[in-house]
Scaffold this active site. Structure first.
Site, PDB file in Angstrom:
ATOM      1  N   TYR A  29    -113.251 109.128 -19.431  1.00  0.00           N
ATOM      2  CA  TYR A  29    -113.805 110.439 -19.444  1.00  0.00           C
ATOM      3  C   TYR A  29    -115.349 110.382 -19.057  1.00  0.00           C
ATOM      4  CZ  TYR A  29    -109.519 111.626 -21.451  1.00  0.00           C
ATOM      5  OH  TYR A  29    -108.152 111.828 -21.532  1.00  0.00           O
ATOM      6  N   PHE A  82    -107.928 114.267 -33.095  1.00  0.00           N
ATOM      7  CA  PHE A  82    -106.945 115.267 -32.537  1.00  0.00           C
ATOM      8  C   PHE A  82    -106.603 114.780 -30.885  1.00  0.00           C
ATOM      9  CE2 PHE A  82    -111.700 116.419 -32.090  1.00  0.00           C
ATOM     10  CZ  PHE A  82    -111.745 116.911 -30.675  1.00  0.00           C
TER      11      PHE A  82
END
Ligand SMILES: CC(=O)SCCNC(=O)CCNC(=O)[C@H](O)C(C)(C)COP(=O)(O)OP(=O)(O)OC[C@H]1O[C@@H](n2cnc3c(N)ncnc32)[C@H](O)[C@@H]1OP(=O)(O)O
Length: 397
Positions: free
Chosen positions: A124, A397
């Site tokens: 990322y 999450f």
């Protein structure tokens, strides 16, 4: 020209999209009988898909939340999860295209930051996400106990199943997001997490109640091993120091338990200092926890407070969201755009690493991430970004 298109998924495409995601994570597709229950939790709040004709080949999801920043303010955050590309279509730019579409959507929807927990650390950074929070895995070997004299005037009660599922969200809300990096938890998060941990995986909820009411909880599970019993602690939250001590006192007191493992703890929680024998609790790993992307750099810089130091001017380079590029003057009074000469240069990923106070600027300069700064500038930058508590997210999450 690419052989796929990227667009939001439709209602009818939600199930094949979830299947692509689960397959990419090497999990089985959702069986027919489970879909009705899963569908509610797996809402298409912000779900970008990649398609080859009608076939879903990639997916990237997000949910709306807010994140606490240094100084106690909050910013709207897109919590990115559920990212996957079908194994027969990887390394052809599908994720890159989805990340571009998702960031454009986040900017349009007014998110100030986006955050995620990464399956691998190499993915990322190229999209401007930086490691803004690291977390510790703590391992305690029993017998050991919390030192006498530590004030912990509360009691712990264990809840199971539906009772636990009902209790946890209200306690989390009551505790509040007291560290930079903590987030509000969407109802969807509780639906997925509670279902998974408390209904299916045999976890229980330990609730700490102090003089003012419930002020902490831990989601835990014990597993018998060849020798002894392992206690796994997920999702421990405490609103004050006494609740931290009270919960650890309880975790270390359960009969037959020989090892306690607690991943994703704040790096400065320092469990050892609470104990009669500090060597019995060790940090066995520190790893990347929350990856952050400043979607709106001016708004993000304006939202947090700064320490006391002579101002510095940063020049930010942002390949994917060029509107963020330019110079910003940061000082004790706040942050603003400026045309003044830059004291240092950095990219969006590195700015995200600095933003919550996790990294020392000198370390980032050593890594070649900050350029053009002398020692004086690095020291001022450190003082401006410093926080009293280490940042922490604490919500997977
Ligand atoms: C927030 C979360 O949900 S984390 C979960 C992420 N999902 C997973 O780990 C599931 C399994 N993996 C996958 O589904 C895919 O491999 C993904 C989503 C990680 C990457 O998708 P791809 O479509 O292959 O990515 P894409 O082709 O756009 O790659 C972009 C660049 O990143 C690199 N890259 C992407 N993923 C990886 C990886 N896992 N390891 C090393 N490099 C990678 C590519 O080589 C490429 O580099 P380049 O620009 O220098 O050529």
């Amino acid at each position: 020209m690419s052989d796929y298109t990227v667009r939001p998924i439709t209602e009818a495409e939600r199930r094949p999209a979830l299947d692509v995601l689960l397959r990419s994570l090497h999990r089985p597709a959702v069986p027919d009988g489970r879909w009705a229950a899963v569908a509610d939790a797996w809402a298409a709040d912000g779900t970008t898909g990649a398609f080859d004709g009608d076939r879903v080949i990639g997916v990237a999801c997000s949910a709306a939340t807010t994140m606490t920043v240094p100084g106690g303010g909050t910013v709207p955050m897109a919590a990115v999860d559920g990212v996957g590309v079908s194994a027969d279509r990887t390394r052809r730019g599908v994720l890159t295209a989805m990340m571009g579409a998702q960031l454009a959507e986040f900017a349009e929807r007014g998110y100030v930051v986006a955050g995620l927990h990464a399956s691998e650390a190499v993915i990322y950074g190229r999209f401007g996400y930086g490691v803004a929070v690291r977390a510790a895995t703590v391992r305690a070997e029993l017998p050991v106990r919390v030192r006498d004299g530590i004030a912990a005037p509360g009691a712990v009660a264990l809840l199971d199943g539906e009772e636990a599922i009902a209790a946890a969200p209200a306690i989390y809300e009551r505790i509040g997001q007291h560290r930079p990096g903590m987030i509000t938890r969407p109802a969807r998060w509780w639906a997925i997490s509670s279902d998974w941990h408390l209904r299916e995986e045999g976890f229980r909820l330990a609730v700490h109640t102090g003089p003012g009411g419930a002020d902490g909880f831990a989601v835990l599970r014990t597993t018998p091993q060849d020798r002894g019993v392992r206690l796994e602690v997920r999702d421990l939250h405490a609103g004050n120091a006494a609740a931290v001590a009270g919960l650890w006192r309880f975790l270390l007191s359960i009969d037959l338990v020989t090892t306690v493992i607690a991943p994703d703890r704040p790096v400065d929680e320092e469990v050892g200092v609470l104990l009669t024998d500090p060597r019995r609790a060790r940090t066995v790993a520190i790893r990347d926890h929350l990856w952050l992307r400043l979607v709106d750099v001016p708004a993000a810089l304006a939202a947090r407070t700064y320490g006391t130091a002579e101002p510095v001017t940063l020049e930010v380079h942002d390949r994917m969201l060029p509107a963020n590029g330019g110079r910003y003057r940061l000082g004790p009074g706040g942050a603003e755009r400026t045309e003044a000469p830059a004291d240092l240069h950095l990219d969006a990923e590195t700015l995200a690493m600095l933003y919550l106070g996790e990294w020392q600027p000198a370390t980032l300069a050593l890594a070649g991430r900050i350029t053009g700064a002398d020692e004086n500038v690095l020291a001022r930058t450190a003082a401006l970004f410093a926080t009293t508590q280490r940042p922490w997210c604490g919500t997977p999450f």
